[in-house]
Design an enzyme around this catalytic site. Structure first.
Site: not given
Ligand code: B16
Ligand code: MG
Length: 216
Positions: A8, A10
């Site tokens: 993952d 974030d």
């Molecule tokens: P974006 P991951 C996710 O990333 C985040 O945890 C989540 O908080 C966020 O809303 C989502 O990506 C979408 O992100 O707005 O940058 O497209 O944890 O799956 O790496």
């Molecule tokens: Mg994450």
């Protein structure tokens, strides 16, 4: 035998979760809603559009598709300003050494992220070349906890799903990995990720042998 590790982004590779929270809090105030950290936990790993729908639901606020589209743009613009100076110093502890170690042991690496900004962020962190495949939020139709992102990552690595483990920090991501038939290493600052096979605070001192020992 584990032949691939899917990360993952974030909360695992870099701590952008705090910036997502700040930008969502700002959007939430526009619909008179106080977004707490507990609410935010339920947004981790969830796509931008689904996150907004959840916030509007909690706030009991109705918005047209056009208004929602504007809020999504605002959220992302604010988020992008917050991560403007993100660089390789923002990579979480242990990640670089762990990637080097497992890659030199012949294990393939991928990113499986819900974020549409994943490629941009990996470039900023100078990590893009450390992965054999990157699947981001632009490449899938369903968001975590749907397994699509991890199934596609395994396909791009040329591996069977059960040959991969997933490293995740969010409940939605753990459920997605389990639904793909993959074992999960959970990264948790405190507490537990209930369905993860094993949890750790970070990847410091973890190596390819650790992966084979616990996940084969
Ligand atoms: P974006 P991951 C996710 O990333 C985040 O945890 C989540 O908080 C966020 O809303 C989502 O990506 C979408 O992100 O707005 O940058 O497209 O944890 O799956 O790496
Ligand atoms: Mg994450």
């Amino acid at each position: 035998m584990i032949r691939g590790v899917i990360f993952d982004l974030d909360g695992v590779i870099t701590d952008t979760a705090v910036y997502h929270y700040q930008s969502w809090r700002r959007i939430a105030t526009e619909v008179n809603f106080d977004l707490t950290e507990e609410h935010n936990e339920q947004l981790k790993g969830v796509s931008r559009a689904e996150s907004l729908d959840r916030i509007l639901g909690w706030a009991n606020a109705l918005r047209t598709e056009e208004e929602k589209a504007k809020l999504l743009v605002q959220k992302n613009e604010h988020y992008l300003t917050l991560i403007e100076s993100l660089n390789d110093k923002d990579i979480l502890p242990g990640i670089v050494a762990f990637l080097e170690n497992i890659r030199s042991a012949g294990i393939k690496t991928a990113v499986g992220s819900s974020s549409k900004n994943a490629h941009f962020i990996l470039n900023k962190l100078r990590l893009i070349d450390s992965f054999d495949a990157v699947v981001d939020g632009n490449m899938v139709k369903q968001t975590k906890p749907d397994p699509e992102v991890f199934i596609l990552a395994a396909q791009l690595l040329g591996l069977q799903q059960q040959e991969c483990i997933v490293v995740e920090d969010a409940e939605a991501g753990v459920l997605a990995a389990k639904a793909a038939g993959m074992k999960v290493l959970g990264i948790t600052a405190h507490g537990q990720l209930h369905q993860a096979d094993l949890c750790t605070h970070n990847l410091l001192e973890k190596d390819a042998q650790f992966i084979q020992q616990f996940f084969s």
